[in-house]
Design an enzyme around this catalytic site. Structure first.
Site, short mmCIF file in Angstrom:
data_model
loop_
_atom_site.label_atom_id
_atom_site.label_comp_id
_atom_site.label_asym_id
_atom_site.label_seq_id
_atom_site.Cartn_x
_atom_site.Cartn_y
_atom_site.Cartn_z
N CYS A 16 0.85 -1.19 0.00
CA CYS A 16 0.00 0.00 0.00
C CYS A 16 0.89 1.25 0.00
O CYS A 16 2.12 1.16 0.06
CB CYS A 16 -0.92 0.02 1.23
SG CYS A 16 -0.03 0.10 2.79
N CYS A 19 3.62 1.73 2.57
CA CYS A 19 4.90 1.05 2.33
C CYS A 19 5.84 1.94 1.51
O CYS A 19 7.00 2.16 1.87
CB CYS A 19 4.68 -0.27 1.59
SG CYS A 19 3.68 -1.47 2.47
N CYS A 83 43.28 -21.22 -12.70
CA CYS A 83 43.40 -21.64 -11.30
C CYS A 83 42.45 -20.83 -10.44
O CYS A 83 41.74 -19.95 -10.93
CB CYS A 83 44.83 -21.49 -10.80
SG CYS A 83 45.36 -19.76 -10.65
N CYS A 86 42.32 -17.01 -10.56
CA CYS A 86 41.57 -16.41 -11.68
C CYS A 86 40.10 -16.23 -11.30
O CYS A 86 39.53 -15.14 -11.44
CB CYS A 86 41.66 -17.28 -12.93
SG CYS A 86 43.33 -17.55 -13.54
N ASP A 495 5.80 -34.44 7.63
CA ASP A 495 4.36 -34.28 7.52
C ASP A 495 3.76 -35.68 7.39
O ASP A 495 4.40 -36.58 6.85
CB ASP A 495 4.03 -33.43 6.30
CG ASP A 495 2.54 -33.29 6.07
OD1 ASP A 495 1.85 -32.84 6.99
OD2 ASP A 495 2.08 -33.66 4.97
N ASP A 689 4.72 -32.39 1.30
CA ASP A 689 4.35 -32.52 -0.12
C ASP A 689 3.22 -31.61 -0.55
O ASP A 689 2.86 -31.58 -1.73
CB ASP A 689 3.97 -33.97 -0.43
CG ASP A 689 2.60 -34.33 0.14
OD1 ASP A 689 2.25 -33.79 1.23
OD2 ASP A 689 1.88 -35.12 -0.49
N ASP A 693 2.39 -27.05 3.21
CA ASP A 693 3.70 -27.34 3.79
C ASP A 693 4.75 -26.30 3.37
O ASP A 693 5.83 -26.26 3.95
CB ASP A 693 4.19 -28.73 3.35
CG ASP A 693 3.31 -29.85 3.87
OD1 ASP A 693 2.82 -29.72 5.01
OD2 ASP A 693 3.10 -30.83 3.13
#
Length: 794
Positions: A16, A19, A83, A86, A495, A689, A693
């Site tokens: 809003c 903010c 290496c 770098c 769960d 799942d 969750d």
């Protein structure tokens, strides 16, 4: 001089005007900042004094207020790195560039992942920044193109090694003469002869080291190429000087080290070849995944079957798939039935029966039936391509354990050069006064033996092999940091529905007449919960007509409410009935018995009176008990989280030997329960799942999504277990332990090699060519050790 900078930032989380006003007010209080925040465009336009304030300070201020600054992400293939110095140099410079939020450069995968503000920088600006450092940056190519380039580079390296070895062989013979007093033809000791063979090795085959050193020094840093170029040039230059003295007659027996410079370059090129070959094996998982893709598809168009390349399949195409063939795309079976081998995704070898309306995944194998599939996801949108993308991203991200090696390798080369200079001075003025040869040889050996490559490869190669090993087993890590954090877990929260249990419950008991069953099924028909589906299926099997209700409302964690033809129906827990002032005491013993047996019992009330009880049971997954036993063997506490009542939850817990039960938890409370366990000082993994969750998965230290679950849960997780096989959870944790152990071994030997090698070289106990061999094989040994992860049992 204008010191003002004007930029735009994409701000997330604003809801809003309060903010946007808050952000604008706080930014404008910063010294030298003039900001305007637009809620509609979700952007902050910021004008600031770049001499007094950094853009990072502004973005940090916004983030500290609880909002986010959105960045674009780009991935480049980087060329020219030799290496760890770098990759560290590129990473450091990019992270200091205004507008870059975070940059990660991976030596093993030769890529850079950059989060940046596209309002400040373009991709071209980033490429130019990398080019200015002396390295190449190109837009990330497809995995196939990169593999093709690596094969060509490997072939080029092999021929360089062969030619270099052939040119160095006559010089190696002279070295053997020095060591063993062999009697050789005089031509081998002729300075012109040795110069003729050493020059092409030094300045043609070894030119890459000069180019790399120039690039590095140009950007005010130093890498492995600097050490090689300095060491071999010193040996070659000293030999050239001795050759000149021989030509003018100043010496009859010149001290030549052409063989040292040539053999050092040959051995380092050989080491680079072995390293590149080994590194290509670390990405073997991606190659195997790519090879799993179907090459052709049989498309049904206008009643005619036509073979086309799988890449040309479009969404909606009807695909005919015969026994033994791979599904060319993700889709849904519209005709026929079969069994499908999904082991390439899930690791589960038992074929899965598929009927009409069942989903199939592209690249899985049709076992024994002719089916027609309607393509729903094709090309880059298929499940397999998503897996390849996750694995590539995981291999491109650094694990936190790499930070120490990055810090060390950033200072490593300058320190080695300093040690070489001190070694030269000590030998020349103290150990062997005014004798140039031993001083030069000792300092060259120090330069040659020191190698930051092993440090740079220690972590990313293990991460690449570990994440690849996981992908082959059906475990997808989203990044190296998650692979590392997993080995620190203390507790795993599971769960219940769809994770411990199959998520396909069945009605086991029902008390009530046919009319009550009709009302119950009608009410539950408005819900998508697995328990509701079981009840509706039960009513259908009993040949009860299931009408549509007039009104429906879900009461999360408690039950549902519906109306049908004037009847008010309530289905749910004791608490739901108590809240509606409905007496349930007379049904308590019956409910308790159901719950003790592990069933979910629900009361059915019609017009304010109890009319029946329905008990539903969700069977435990076959591997749940085995998986939980494995977690216990790893010393982990196992906790079950469920919305079921305490008795039902405890019955399931007894069956699979779970330590702790947290029952009667509302969906929105799951994340809070995770925080409570974390507050005990425990590192927690959450396994789930479902959509509800997702907050808990994001809150946990490690979120593990079951691959059979929703895309929302998978997106919120750090690890995805394909196919819902619970035994993959302890395997994922075990893989994390073994990968971190492998990384620590690599880091130990990389540090130990340099800690021991440099002093031995400085004391004059090593010949330069021996140092070159040791340097070459240090990186190879690290990569080879990482490859052992491919063979470990998890």
């Amino acid at each position: 001089m204008d010191n003002r900078e004007n930029t735009r930032l994409n701000v997330t989380g604003m809801t809003c005007a309060a903010c946007s006003n808050r952000i604008e007010k706080v930014l404008n209080k910063m010294d030298g900042v003039d900001a305007k925040v637009n809620l509609a465009t979700e952007q902050a336009t910021v004008d600031y004094d770049k001499n007094n304030i950094k853009l990072d300070d502004i973005t940090n201020k916004i983030e500290n207020l609880g909002y986010g600054v959105q960045y674009d992400e780009v991935e480049f293939d980087i060329s020219g790195m030799t290496c760890a110095a770098c990759s560290n140099r590129i990473e450091k410079v990019l992270n200091k560039t205004g507008g870059v939020s975070n940059a990660t450069v991976n030596l093993a995968t030769e890529n850079a992942v950059i989060e940046y503000n596209s309002n400040v920088l373009s991709e071209g600006d980033l490429i130019a920044r990398i080019d200015n450092l002396g390295y190449g940056a190109t837009a990330k190519e497809s995995a196939e193109s990169r593999e093709e380039k690596k094969e060509k580079e490997l072939s080029r390296l092999k021929w360089k090694v062969i030619i270099s070895a052939l040119l160095s062989l006559p010089l190696l013979v002279t070295m053997l003469d020095h060591l063993f007093g062999m009697s050789l033809p005089a031509i081998f000791m002729n300075p012109w002869f040795q110069l003729a063979f050493a020059t092409p090795v030094q300045f043609i085959l070894g030119w890459q080291f000069y180019v790399g050193a120039y690039r590095s020094l140009k950007s005010f840093s130093a890498n492995m190429d600097v050490l090689v170029a300095m060491g071999t040039t010193a040996a070659f230059g000293f030999s050239l000087f001795e050759t000149y003295r021989w030509i003018i007659g100043a010496t009859a027996h010149p001290h030549l080290y052409f063989e040292a410079s040539a053999i050092i370059i040959t051995l380092i090129l050989f080491g680079k070849y072995l390293e590149a070959r080994a590194k290509s094996q670390t990405s073997g998982a991606i190659k195997e995944l790519m090879n799993m893709q179907a090459k052709e598809a049989r498309v049904l168009r206008d009643g005619v079957e036509t073979m086309i390349p799988a890449a040309e399949v479009a969404v909606g195409d009807a695909l005919v798939v015969k026994p033994g063939e791979k599904f060319p795309a993700d889709g849904v079976i519209t005709k026929g039935r079969t069994s499908v081998d999904e082991s390439m995704l899930t690791g589960e070898s038992i074929p899965i029966e598929k009927n009409i309306e069942d989903k199939v995944i592209g690249s899985t194998i049709n076992q024994n039936g002719n089916v027609v599939v309607e393509a729903s996801r094709v090309g880059k949108d298929t499940a397999l391509q998503s897996i390849i993308k996750v694995v590539e991203e995981a291999q491109g991200k650094k694990a936190p354990i790499q930070r120490m090696a990055d810090i060390v390798s950033g200072y490593f080369v300058p320190i080695v050069i300093g040690i070489a200079v001190v070694t030269f001075l000590i030998w020349y003025f103290i150990a062997s006064p005014y004798n140039l040869e031993p001083a030069l040889i000792a300092s060259i050996t120090v330069l040659v033996i020191a190698c930051p490559c092993a440090l740079g490869l220690a972590t990313p190669t293990s991460i690449m092999v570990g994440t690849g090993k996981g992908a082959e087993s059906g475990i997808l890590f989203k990044g190296g940091e998650h692979l590392e954090k997993t080995h620190n877990l203390h507790a795993v929260i599971l769960d219940k529905t769809g994770t411990i249990t199959k998520g396909k419950p069945e009605v086991t008991d029902f008390t009530g007449d046919e009319h009550v069953l009709k009302l119950l099924a009608a009410a539950e028909n408005g819900s998508e919960h697995p328990l509701a589906t079981a009840i509706v299926s039960y009513a259908t099997e009993k040949e009860v007509d299931v009408p549509e209700v007039d009104d429906f409302m879900a009461i999360p964690g408690h039950g549902i409410e519906a109306t049908l033809d004037g009847d008010r129906i309530l289905v749910g827990t004791r608490k739901l009935m108590a809240d509606q002032n409905i007496e349930v005491d007379s049904y308590d013993s019956e409910m308790t018995q159901y719950e003790y047996d592990g069933k979910t019992a629900m009361l059915v009330a019609v017009n304010g009176e109890i009319a029946g009880i329905v008990a539903v049971q969700d069977t435990v997954k076959d591997t749940a008990k085995e998986a939980i036993a494995s977690l216990h063997e790893q010393g982990l506490e196992v906790i079950m989280l469920t919305g079921d009542n305490q008795r039902t939850a405890e019955a399931i817990a007894r069956e699979v030997n779970i330590d702790t039960v947290i029952a009667e938890v509302l969906p929105e409370e799951k994340a809070e329960q995770v925080k409570k366990v974390q507050a005990q000082g425990k590192s927690v993994a959450m396994v789930g799942d479902g959509v509800n969750d997702a907050p808990a998965l994001a809150t946990a230290d490690i979120g593990i999504a079951i691959g059979t679950g929703t895309e929302v849960a998978i997106e919120a997780a750090d690890i995805t277990i394909m196919g819902g096989e619970l035994t993959l959870i302890p395997k994922a944790i075990n893989l994390s332990h073994k990968t971190i152990r492998n990384i620590k071994q690599n880091l130990f030997w990389a540090f130990a090699y340099n800690s021991a090698g440099i002093p031995i070289a400085a004391l004059g106990f090593l010949a330069p060519w021996v140092a070159g061999a040791a340097m070459a094989f240090s990186s190879v040994s690290v990569v080879t050790n990482s490859l052992r992860l491919k063979r470990v049992k998890i």
